[in-house]
Write a protein that holds these residues in place. Structure first.
Motif, PDB file in Angstrom:
ATOM      1  N   ASN A 148       6.570 -31.495 -39.819  1.00 25.15           N
ATOM      2  CA  ASN A 148       6.948 -30.642 -40.919  1.00 25.15           C
ATOM      3  C   ASN A 148       5.704 -29.850 -41.475  1.00 25.15           C
ATOM      4  O   ASN A 148       4.531 -30.363 -41.360  1.00 25.15           O
ATOM      5  CB  ASN A 148       7.680 -31.689 -42.016  1.00 25.15           C
ATOM      6  N   CYS A 149       6.090 -28.836 -41.773  1.00 31.43           N
ATOM      7  CA  CYS A 149       4.836 -27.709 -42.576  1.00 31.43           C
ATOM      8  C   CYS A 149       4.311 -28.800 -43.792  1.00 31.43           C
ATOM      9  O   CYS A 149       5.155 -29.328 -44.720  1.00 31.43           O
ATOM     10  CB  CYS A 149       5.331 -26.551 -42.943  1.00 31.43           C
ATOM     11  N   PRO A 150       2.971 -28.964 -43.732  1.00 34.58           N
ATOM     12  CA  PRO A 150       2.479 -29.599 -44.982  1.00 34.58           C
ATOM     13  C   PRO A 150       2.553 -28.535 -46.266  1.00 34.58           C
ATOM     14  O   PRO A 150       2.448 -29.264 -47.634  1.00 34.58           O
ATOM     15  CB  PRO A 150       1.014 -29.738 -44.597  1.00 34.58           C
ATOM     16  N   ALA A 151       2.886 -27.486 -46.424  1.00 30.29           N
ATOM     17  CA  ALA A 151       3.060 -26.675 -47.644  1.00 30.29           C
ATOM     18  C   ALA A 151       4.415 -26.716 -48.061  1.00 30.29           C
ATOM     19  O   ALA A 151       4.777 -27.006 -49.134  1.00 30.29           O
ATOM     20  CB  ALA A 151       2.448 -25.220 -47.309  1.00 30.29           C
ATOM     21  N   CYS A 152       5.341 -26.623 -47.366  1.00 35.96           N
ATOM     22  CA  CYS A 152       6.863 -26.421 -47.601  1.00 35.96           C
ATOM     23  C   CYS A 152       7.835 -27.533 -47.187  1.00 35.96           C
ATOM     24  O   CYS A 152       8.660 -27.584 -47.528  1.00 35.96           O
ATOM     25  CB  CYS A 152       7.157 -25.135 -47.318  1.00 35.96           C
ATOM     26  N   GLY A 153       7.204 -28.089 -45.975  1.00 34.95           N
ATOM     27  CA  GLY A 153       8.373 -29.229 -45.330  1.00 34.95           C
ATOM     28  C   GLY A 153       9.130 -28.887 -44.421  1.00 34.95           C
ATOM     29  O   GLY A 153       9.811 -29.463 -43.881  1.00 34.95           O
ATOM     30  N   TYR A 202       3.757 -23.877 -35.730  1.00 37.13           N
ATOM     31  CA  TYR A 202       3.937 -22.830 -36.941  1.00 37.13           C
ATOM     32  C   TYR A 202       4.989 -23.422 -37.521  1.00 37.13           C
ATOM     33  O   TYR A 202       6.125 -23.990 -37.416  1.00 37.13           O
ATOM     34  CB  TYR A 202       4.393 -21.696 -36.189  1.00 37.13           C
ATOM     35  N   CYS A 203       4.972 -22.889 -38.819  1.00 43.69           N
ATOM     36  CA  CYS A 203       5.983 -23.423 -39.875  1.00 43.69           C
ATOM     37  C   CYS A 203       7.020 -22.348 -39.592  1.00 43.69           C
ATOM     38  O   CYS A 203       6.950 -21.246 -39.511  1.00 43.69           O
ATOM     39  CB  CYS A 203       5.336 -23.031 -41.352  1.00 43.69           C
ATOM     40  N   SER A 204       8.304 -22.935 -39.329  1.00 43.70           N
ATOM     41  CA  SER A 204       9.377 -22.186 -39.265  1.00 43.70           C
ATOM     42  C   SER A 204      10.135 -21.647 -40.499  1.00 43.70           C
ATOM     43  O   SER A 204      11.039 -20.728 -40.266  1.00 43.70           O
ATOM     44  CB  SER A 204      10.579 -23.203 -38.432  1.00 43.70           C
ATOM     45  N   ASN A 246      10.130 -18.374 -45.557  1.00 43.85           N
ATOM     46  CA  ASN A 246       9.717 -18.295 -46.936  1.00 43.85           C
ATOM     47  C   ASN A 246       8.381 -19.051 -47.405  1.00 43.85           C
ATOM     48  O   ASN A 246       8.391 -19.474 -48.553  1.00 43.85           O
ATOM     49  CB  ASN A 246      11.076 -18.424 -47.959  1.00 43.85           C
ATOM     50  N   CYS A 247       8.259 -19.551 -46.325  1.00 40.50           N
ATOM     51  CA  CYS A 247       7.006 -20.528 -46.758  1.00 40.50           C
ATOM     52  C   CYS A 247       5.689 -20.127 -47.488  1.00 40.50           C
ATOM     53  O   CYS A 247       5.476 -18.810 -47.342  1.00 40.50           O
ATOM     54  CB  CYS A 247       6.241 -21.353 -45.321  1.00 40.50           C
ATOM     55  N   GLU A 248       5.461 -20.700 -48.687  1.00 35.36           N
ATOM     56  CA  GLU A 248       4.475 -20.119 -49.529  1.00 35.36           C
ATOM     57  C   GLU A 248       3.227 -19.419 -48.826  1.00 35.36           C
ATOM     58  O   GLU A 248       2.838 -18.242 -48.930  1.00 35.36           O
ATOM     59  CB  GLU A 248       4.059 -21.355 -50.280  1.00 35.36           C
TER      60      GLU A 248
HETATM   61 ZN   LIG Z   1       5.686 -24.084 -44.280  1.00 31.91          ZN
END
Ligand SMILES: [Zn+2]
Length: 662
Positions: A401-406, A419-421, A424-426
């Motif tokens: 999971n993305c450490p910024a948005c999960g 990559y974060c999927s 709308n990830c911050e």
């Molecule tokens: Zn993210």
């Protein structure tokens, strides 16, 4: 005792004390005694300024210069050829000895990692200090060098000579300086050499005076007949010491190359115990007559070489692997380390590149890892130090999971990394807004990354449309933004509302649609409305737009969220419409390639002009190119046009062409 006699006595005592302290590292006077003599001297000199001479220790104070003046060296400073291993050294030695049919004595000296300078003394008085520069011309930094106590202002004998030395900052002083800088929120230096260089190149030498700099001298060019008797390099260095210069105590005479290799091996490990940085060993033929005989190549003496130590590596414990989501959505792993001193600075973080690299090296949290720093580059983890514990540690599993948005992480085709999927990830959203505001898109010059991330963090914006809803007073709620700059930011955002369609299309960040494609689209479709209703067939029929791009554009304009955003933009007054009809069709069927900088218009404006007359633009020159419009500093496109025989137009030719046809 008369005044002059007293002055000379004080000067000698202070100089001797400096020499003992800074050169021999052997205090001769207590601080109290020193200060007492120093203030007495200062007082007398103030009373009798005619007795104040440049060699007085009171002249070690700073002054401010406008800039450093170039100074042509009297004797050129050469570089040294480098050797990286014992084979290189043996080859060099063989070459040197060949002509003499005997083994030659050599001298080994530690290569100090500092700044090379040349100092001139006349009758024993320090006259001038010049940086190395390009070896032929350097900069006169005499005033700054005078503040360094290891630079003698007056020698023990009234001799004439030039010496070369290396100015350096002791590791301990470097640590202290950086510590203070950190506490004051100032910039820290990457390594002692940068700190020495930064301190030495201060136009205000009072700053230099406050920094703890020192010097080792390693070359003497004697100008007096009586000093030309020294037959070996070693003896000339001992003579420098006798005159009052600081020379490195680890200089060693050896009989042959084997002695050199031993010296290099010895210091490869011992160097870490020194309080100054050394990056290698300088090896010189000892016999000065043979040095002269061997001479120089175009850039380096044949009688010397520099052995470079392998890059410094140390091992430390890997405490954790931290994850950061970058602006593109890529997640990068960073090693968190038990702090360790490496190449003169404390390291607690290092690069791990990507998850493939962690797997390849089988790096596990808790491992001892070897880290390396080459020059000023961020340290990196080289490998795991083999140990019994390694197998008992847990294998590292890349995050899901993305450490910024999960959100779930995914791989991208043809790309390394995860990559974060979440669209709308911050971190992704911030990147998108930055791109919207960037020069090639909407060109909002007062809105940069740090402003965007502040606005985002304060939940004042969540997409680029939100920028246009902010009022001047909103910006004043941010750190360090005053009324005037708040107004400027506001104006700069509002002004961007009138940007043409191609810029807006670039700013949307549609997948596969960069500036070039946005230009093509804006040329074919006059508005956002037209693009919304375009069919997939219509899109892929456009020259320069392939099926994949067409699909991506089609998808973008059929996504509910995107349509909502476009609607919002339109309501805010951002809905450019390209002039429906062209001014003329005089350039119909002609393809232009633009290169270089135009004088009276931007390349964007020129493109628009070409389009409005029915012409097309392309980014690369081919045999289908009708004209190349070349401005100043045109590059390879111009060469290619010439090779292909394409007609090249100046800006004036182009303007005439349009006018003539109108
Ligand atoms: Zn993210």
């Amino acid at each position: 005792m008369d005044v002059l006699e007293r002055i000379n006595y004080l000067k000698d005592e202070i100089n001797k004390s400096n020499y003992e302290y800074y050169v021999n590292e052997n205090p001769y006077l207590t601080d109290f005694e020193y200060d007492k003599l120093f203030s007495e001297l200062k007082e007398i000199e103030e009373k009798y300024p005619m007795f104040r001479t440049p060699d007085s220790p009171t002249q070690r104070v700073g002054s401010v210069s406008e800039k450093f003046l170039p100074y042509k060296h009297k004797y050129r400073l050469y570089s040294l050829d480098n050797s990286y291993n014992s084979e290189d050294l043996e080859k060099w030695y063989e070459r040197v000895c060949k002509e003499y049919n005997k083994e030659l004595d050599l001298v080994c000296e530690l290569k100090i990692d500092g700044l090379a300078i040349a100092l001139t003394y006349e009758n024993g008085i320090f006259k001038r200090g010049v940086t190395r520069g390009d070896g032929v011309t350097g900069e006169d930094i005499t005033q700054n060098l005078k503040t360094i106590k290891a630079v003698p202002l007056k020698l023990f004998e009234p001799v004439n000579l030039e010496v070369r030395g290396e100015i350096y900052m002791p590791k301990s002083s470097f640590e202290k300086l950086n510590q203070e800088a950190l506490e004051n929120g100032e910039k820290v230096f990457a390594n002692p050499r940068n700190a020495a260089s930064g301190s030495l190149r201060q136009l205000d030498s009072t700053v230099t005076a406050k920094r703890d700099l020192s010097m080792f001298t390693y070359t003497a060019i004697f100008e007096d007949e009586k000093d030309k008797k020294y037959k070996t390099h070693y003896d000339s260095i001992m003579r420098l010491k006798e005159l009052g210069f600081k020379v490195n105590p680890n200089i060693r005479q050896v009989k042959n190359i084997k002695g050199v290799i031993d010296y290099c091996n010895e210091w490869d490990t011992k160097r870490f115990d020194l309080d100054y940085a050394t990056d290698g060993v300088v090896i010189k033929v000892n016999d000065i007559a043979i040095q002269k005989d061997l001479g120089y190549t175009a850039r380096a003496p044949k009688w010397a070489t520099a052995f470079k130590f392998p890059p410094e590596q140390v091992s430390t414990k890997l405490l954790d692997i931290e994850l950061n989501t970058g602006k593109t959505g890529v997640v990068t792993p960073v090693a968190v380390l038990e702090p360790v001193l490496l190449a003169g600075s404390t390291v607690s973080r290092a690069s791990l590149h990507n998850f493939d690299e962690i797997k390849r090296l089988d790096i596990r949290i808790g491992d001892n890892v070897l880290i390396m720093k080459a020059a000023e580059i961020i340290p990196k983890v080289v490998k795991v130090v083999e140990s019994d514990e390694h197998s008992s540690l847990k294998e590292y599993v890349p995050p899901l999971n993305c450490p910024a948005c999960g959100a779930v992480l995914t791989e991208k085709e043809g790309q390394v990394g995860l990559y974060c999927s979440n669209p709308n990830c911050e971190s992704l959203m911030c990147a998108k807004i930055e791109y919207w505001a960037s020069k090639e898109a909407m060109d909002i010059d007062k809105v940069g990354p740090s402003l965007i991330s502040q606005l985002y963090d304060k939940k004042m914006i969540s997409n680029f449309a939100d920028l246009y809803k902010l009022l001047p007073q909103d910006f004043m709620m941010l750190d360090l933004i005053q009324e005037k700059s708040a107004m400027n930011i506001y104006t700069s955002i509002q002004e961007s509302k009138t940007r043409p369609l191609n810029r807006l299309l670039t700013g949307l960040g549609i997948r596969h649609v960069g500036k070039e494609t946005a230009d093509i689209l804006a040329g074919e479709f006059s508005s956002i409305e037209a693009l919304k209703t375009a069919t997939l067939e219509q899109l892929s029929a456009v020259e320069g737009i392939g099926e994949i791009i067409a699909q991506s554009i089609y998808d973008y304009f059929h996504d509910e969220n995107n349509l909502k955003l476009l609607c919002e933009l339109s309501e805010l007054g951002i809905n450019p419409v390209e002039k429906a009809s062209a001014k003329s069709d005089k350039l119909a069927g002609k393809t232009f390639v633009l290169t270089g900088t135009l004088e009276n218009m931007t390349r964007d404006e020129a493109s628009a002009l070409i389009k409005s007359h029915g012409g097309k633009t392309s980014s690369s020159v081919s045999k289908n190119t009708s004209y190349v419009l070349a401005g100043a500093n045109a590059g390879s496109k111009l060469d290619k046009a010439q090779n292909l025989g394409v007609i090249i137009l100046t800006e004036n030719d182009f303007l005439e062409m349009i006018e003539e046809k109108e």
